[in-house]
Scaffold this motif. Sequence first.
Motif, PDB file in Angstrom:
ATOM      1  N   PHE A 101      -3.278  11.575  -5.682  1.00 43.28           N
ATOM      2  CA  PHE A 101      -1.926  11.076  -5.950  1.00 43.28           C
ATOM      3  C   PHE A 101      -1.327  10.477  -4.678  1.00 43.28           C
ATOM      4  N   GLY A 102      -1.619  11.103  -3.533  1.00 48.12           N
ATOM      5  CA  GLY A 102      -1.145  10.565  -2.266  1.00 48.12           C
ATOM      6  C   GLY A 102      -1.730   9.193  -2.008  1.00 48.12           C
ATOM      7  N   VAL A 103      -3.036   9.061  -2.214  1.00 45.03           N
ATOM      8  CA  VAL A 103      -3.695   7.767  -2.024  1.00 45.03           C
ATOM      9  C   VAL A 103      -3.085   6.740  -2.972  1.00 45.03           C
ATOM     10  N   ILE A 105      -0.037   6.636  -4.227  1.00 49.65           N
ATOM     11  CA  ILE A 105       1.300   6.212  -3.765  1.00 49.65           C
ATOM     12  C   ILE A 105       1.175   5.265  -2.577  1.00 49.65           C
ATOM     13  N   ILE A 106       0.245   5.569  -1.651  1.00 51.76           N
ATOM     14  CA  ILE A 106       0.071   4.697  -0.483  1.00 51.76           C
ATOM     15  C   ILE A 106      -0.366   3.305  -0.935  1.00 51.76           C
ATOM     16  N   SER A 109       2.475   1.424  -2.882  1.00 51.49           N
ATOM     17  CA  SER A 109       3.607   0.980  -2.058  1.00 51.49           C
ATOM     18  C   SER A 109       3.184  -0.130  -1.116  1.00 51.49           C
ATOM     19  N   VAL A 110       1.958  -0.030  -0.555  1.00 44.63           N
ATOM     20  CA  VAL A 110       1.498  -1.098   0.333  1.00 44.63           C
ATOM     21  C   VAL A 110       1.363  -2.397  -0.452  1.00 44.63           C
ATOM     22  N   GLU A 113       4.780  -3.835  -0.930  1.00 43.66           N
ATOM     23  CA  GLU A 113       5.323  -4.402   0.307  1.00 43.66           C
ATOM     24  C   GLU A 113       4.628  -5.714   0.670  1.00 43.66           C
TER      25      GLU A 113
END
Lengths: 288, 331
Positions: A101-103, A105-106, A109-110, A113
């Motif tokens: 899940f962390g990966v 989100i990263i 979001s990247v 952006e």
Amino acid sequence: MAWIETVVNGLLLGGLYGLIGIGLALVFGVMRVVDGAQGEFMVMAAFFAVIVLAAAPDLHPLIIFGLAILFSFCVGYVYQSWIVNRSMQSSDPLAPLLLTFGVSIILRSVMVEVFGADLRGLQLGSLSRASIAIFNINIGVMPLLTLATSIALFLLLQWMLKRTSFGRIIRATADRRDIVRLFGVKPDRVYACVMAMSVALSAIAGLFLAARASFTPFSGVERLLIAFEVVVLGGIGSFWGPLIGGLALGVTQLVGLKWDPNAGLLYCHLLFFIMILIRPSGLVASRS
Amino acid sequence: MHLRLVSGVVASILLSAGAPFVLGDGALRLWTEALLILTMAQMWNLLAGYAGLVSFGHQVFVAAGAYALFLAAEALNVSPYWVLPLAPLAAAFLAALVALPLFRLRDAYFSIGIWVFSEIVATLVTKSSLTGATAGLPLKTSSLMDLDWFEPTLFWIASVLALAATAGLLLLMRSEFGLGIMSVRDNDVAAMSVGVDVQRNRLIVFVISAAGCGAAGAVNFLSNLYLSPASAFDVSWVVNMMFIVVIGGIGTLEGPIIGTLLFFALREIVTGQLGLSGGWYLVALGSVAVGTMLWSPRGLWPALSARWGLRFMSVERKAPRLALQDKPNND
């Protein structure tokens, strides 16, 4: 006639859902890891194809698809061997879950952006919008190709797992990762290959999604729940199940929308909820 | 032991009673939000860390509490403070209702089943004009509240919730019932064989967890004076709870506190001090989650407490050490 057309289109949409679910099912079946980043890998492959297409507009779509799938395969291999394998050493299944899940989100979001949150599409000339008429039913070529590809990939995967020695190694590792080491198999490397295949499968789903409709960095996470539903409905650990689950959900979604236009995925969720209450182990019995 | 608990509770009450007179408006709002998130995180922790049920659908209870508050305040035409107790009740009722079918599902099936349930409720609420459909609900009776004391009151309510959640969990887990719950998490067959009623224990924990989230959710939307289905049923609620609990240390009471502090410190630093967009804050949060899971998969608090031998609210029970055994078993 309109209803038949809806059902046919539902089946074609189901092909896409099956494709999204199969990667998740493969990873869960072999490693017992729920991969929350699968949707982002799907979108990543689509962005990769868009960039390549912009850089070299004359390339044949098949070459672009091939490059995007190869890229995703490598990403999956690195992702598993550098990151996920390390967290699988802890006994708590929540560690790899939060990690993925962390990966997710990263990555998401990247992508927001860097590329922005606008709708994008993968323009493959006339192919993207082409359709053929069979018995007065208009069928998009791209959706038809999606379903055909997903059936072909299911067959291929089934054959590989059942008939090849690599498939046997994967199944043995899924059953007893401690015992296969005695036969010279490195479980971490098998896992990396499985994750690479799974990410490549998601990439194919992402490419088809981008070619038939449009996508944003959020297209992956929006389909994460339906991908989970596909896997669970199909029975975790079964390999034909995701396709059947995907088809059922695709038909339900479009029939539901036709009957009740602002229902969204309500009828898919209801079908899922009722099905798992009747058969808590999925449509197709699990053979983990 | 009880002396430490009582003095801790008294100190927290004094701190939070005085805080609104010291802190500025912005800081007070931030702390209110943090305490509400901490309450939700502890409730998720109770279910996942102690009862072994990983929920992806707790946003439905946040929304249930909020909708109960908004609808009841409008229907009874009273100050929202008076109907606040209805929020946890509504969430608890919903949880008890859905527990029966959901408890038939195991592990990942339960997690996904409750997420799907939440989506179903969200779609129905979004479609129904009774609940304001997609437009949501304004808080009709907000004029009945004393707006001069609005922010401090909410802060005090949030403090009470967070304190009740943490201290309540501590007492619960040190009780016989808590031992029963943890035995179910560790080995449900063994727990059953010594006479623990697995389904009853799970049901009670599930209902408490839902009630806590409902109360915190209601206060959160009360502070906005406005409730929309998209934000009430937002899956980020449960994602934040999960991040905070797992990064801080699941199955510990200190972990979610550390997780909440880190969560808000990160947000304030990235979006405030560094002036970056919310997207980069999410990148930072994801990186912290990935880093923690790689280097300390059990979370930050277990790693810290093992390193420095800290324990404040431990609910571990250690067996009496044998004379011949040199090293105590810390696990």
